[in-house]
Design a protein around this motif. Sequence first.
Motif, PDB file in Angstrom:
ATOM      1  N   UNK A  48       0.826  -1.206   0.000  1.00 36.62           N
ATOM      2  CA  UNK A  48       0.000   0.000   0.000  1.00 36.62           C
ATOM      3  C   UNK A  48       0.864   1.262   0.000  1.00 36.62           C
ATOM      4  N   UNK A  49       2.015   1.196   0.642  1.00 31.58           N
ATOM      5  CA  UNK A  49       2.922   2.348   0.665  1.00 31.58           C
ATOM      6  C   UNK A  49       3.533   2.625  -0.709  1.00 31.58           C
ATOM      7  N   UNK A  84      -2.012   4.581  -6.608  1.00 29.23           N
ATOM      8  CA  UNK A  84      -3.471   4.653  -6.541  1.00 29.23           C
ATOM      9  C   UNK A  84      -4.047   3.311  -6.112  1.00 29.23           C
ATOM     10  N   UNK A  85      -5.286   3.361  -5.638  1.00 30.73           N
ATOM     11  CA  UNK A  85      -6.013   2.160  -5.227  1.00 30.73           C
ATOM     12  C   UNK A  85      -7.333   2.158  -5.981  1.00 30.73           C
ATOM     13  N   UNK A  86      -7.620   1.025  -6.619  1.00 28.08           N
ATOM     14  CA  UNK A  86      -8.853   0.887  -7.374  1.00 28.08           C
ATOM     15  C   UNK A  86      -9.583  -0.359  -6.892  1.00 28.08           C
ATOM     16  N   UNK A  87     -10.909  -0.283  -6.882  1.00 27.53           N
ATOM     17  CA  UNK A  87     -11.742  -1.421  -6.502  1.00 27.53           C
ATOM     18  C   UNK A  87     -12.412  -1.944  -7.756  1.00 27.53           C
ATOM     19  N   UNK A  88     -12.385  -3.257  -7.940  1.00 24.86           N
ATOM     20  CA  UNK A  88     -13.034  -3.885  -9.086  1.00 24.86           C
ATOM     21  C   UNK A  88     -14.441  -4.306  -8.676  1.00 24.86           C
ATOM     22  N   UNK A  89     -15.436  -3.778  -9.363  1.00 27.56           N
ATOM     23  CA  UNK A  89     -16.830  -4.178  -9.148  1.00 27.56           C
ATOM     24  C   UNK A  89     -17.138  -5.292 -10.142  1.00 27.56           C
ATOM     25  N   UNK A  90     -17.290  -6.508  -9.652  1.00 23.73           N
ATOM     26  CA  UNK A  90     -17.401  -7.683 -10.514  1.00 23.73           C
ATOM     27  C   UNK A  90     -18.668  -7.681 -11.371  1.00 23.73           C
ATOM     28  N   UNK A  91     -19.786  -7.257 -10.823  1.00 25.81           N
ATOM     29  CA  UNK A  91     -21.036  -7.326 -11.585  1.00 25.81           C
ATOM     30  C   UNK A  91     -21.053  -6.379 -12.769  1.00 25.81           C
ATOM     31  N   UNK A  92     -20.452  -5.222 -12.633  1.00 29.74           N
ATOM     32  CA  UNK A  92     -20.431  -4.253 -13.731  1.00 29.74           C
ATOM     33  C   UNK A  92     -19.117  -4.263 -14.492  1.00 29.74           C
ATOM     34  N   UNK A 134      -8.363  -8.765  -0.425  1.00 31.03           N
ATOM     35  CA  UNK A 134      -7.806  -9.501  -1.562  1.00 31.03           C
ATOM     36  C   UNK A 134      -7.431  -8.474  -2.619  1.00 31.03           C
ATOM     37  N   UNK A 135      -6.184  -8.516  -3.081  1.00 30.69           N
ATOM     38  CA  UNK A 135      -5.718  -7.503  -4.018  1.00 30.69           C
ATOM     39  C   UNK A 135      -4.602  -8.054  -4.890  1.00 30.69           C
ATOM     40  N   UNK A 136      -4.268  -7.299  -5.919  1.00 29.83           N
ATOM     41  CA  UNK A 136      -3.053  -7.534  -6.681  1.00 29.83           C
ATOM     42  C   UNK A 136      -2.511  -6.187  -7.131  1.00 29.83           C
ATOM     43  N   UNK A 137      -1.245  -6.177  -7.516  1.00 29.92           N
ATOM     44  CA  UNK A 137      -0.575  -4.953  -7.944  1.00 29.92           C
ATOM     45  C   UNK A 137      -0.471  -4.986  -9.465  1.00 29.92           C
ATOM     46  N   UNK A 138      -0.903  -3.904 -10.098  1.00 27.48           N
ATOM     47  CA  UNK A 138      -0.819  -3.801 -11.548  1.00 27.48           C
ATOM     48  C   UNK A 138      -0.080  -2.553 -11.967  1.00 27.48           C
ATOM     49  N   UNK A 139       0.511  -2.604 -13.138  1.00 28.31           N
ATOM     50  CA  UNK A 139       1.236  -1.452 -13.671  1.00 28.31           C
ATOM     51  C   UNK A 139       0.490  -0.941 -14.897  1.00 28.31           C
ATOM     52  N   UNK A 140       0.458   0.367 -15.075  1.00 25.00           N
ATOM     53  CA  UNK A 140      -0.191   1.012 -16.215  1.00 25.00           C
ATOM     54  C   UNK A 140      -1.702   0.785 -16.244  1.00 25.00           C
ATOM     55  N   UNK A 141      -2.316   0.585 -15.091  1.00 29.58           N
ATOM     56  CA  UNK A 141      -3.767   0.415 -15.045  1.00 29.58           C
ATOM     57  C   UNK A 141      -4.433   1.740 -14.712  1.00 29.58           C
ATOM     58  N   UNK A 142      -4.008   2.368 -13.643  1.00 27.28           N
ATOM     59  CA  UNK A 142      -4.594   3.641 -13.256  1.00 27.28           C
ATOM     60  C   UNK A 142      -3.851   4.793 -13.899  1.00 27.28           C
ATOM     61  N   UNK A 143      -2.663   5.059 -13.397  1.00 27.24           N
ATOM     62  CA  UNK A 143      -1.808   6.105 -13.937  1.00 27.24           C
ATOM     63  C   UNK A 143      -0.743   5.449 -14.806  1.00 27.24           C
ATOM     64  N   UNK A 144      -0.412   6.025 -15.949  1.00 29.58           N
ATOM     65  CA  UNK A 144       0.635   5.432 -16.796  1.00 29.58           C
ATOM     66  C   UNK A 144       1.974   5.371 -16.070  1.00 29.58           C
ATOM     67  N   UNK A 145       2.649   4.257 -16.214  1.00 28.13           N
ATOM     68  CA  UNK A 145       3.976   3.959 -15.644  1.00 28.13           C
ATOM     69  C   UNK A 145       4.018   4.069 -14.114  1.00 28.13           C
ATOM     70  N   UNK A 146       2.896   3.890 -13.448  1.00 24.41           N
ATOM     71  CA  UNK A 146       2.831   3.877 -11.982  1.00 24.41           C
ATOM     72  C   UNK A 146       2.162   2.582 -11.527  1.00 24.41           C
TER      73      UNK A 146
END
Length: 70
Positions: free
Chosen positions: A18-19, A23-31, A52-64
């Motif tokens: 988390x540190x 950014x932090x994003x929540x996935x809404x499964x139904x939509x 429950x989470x995972x870390x992704x790159x280039x999902x929210x902000x580019x190259x973050x």
Amino acid sequence: MNVSKIKKYNSQSFLYDLEKVKSVMVHAAQTNSYYYITKKDLLRDAESNHIEYFIGKDIGYPSELSMIVL
């Protein structure tokens, strides 16, 4: 934020991850949509629930890194 309560339900690596994310994003499964939330709101939920989470790159902000909460 009470770290001992967070560690009761989540691991120390959750706090490290988390540190390092921007950014932090929540996935809404139904939509199949993603919504931004604040780290403060996620920590408040982590005091009483396992996150429950995972870390992704280039999902929210580019190259973050972003944390995606399932």
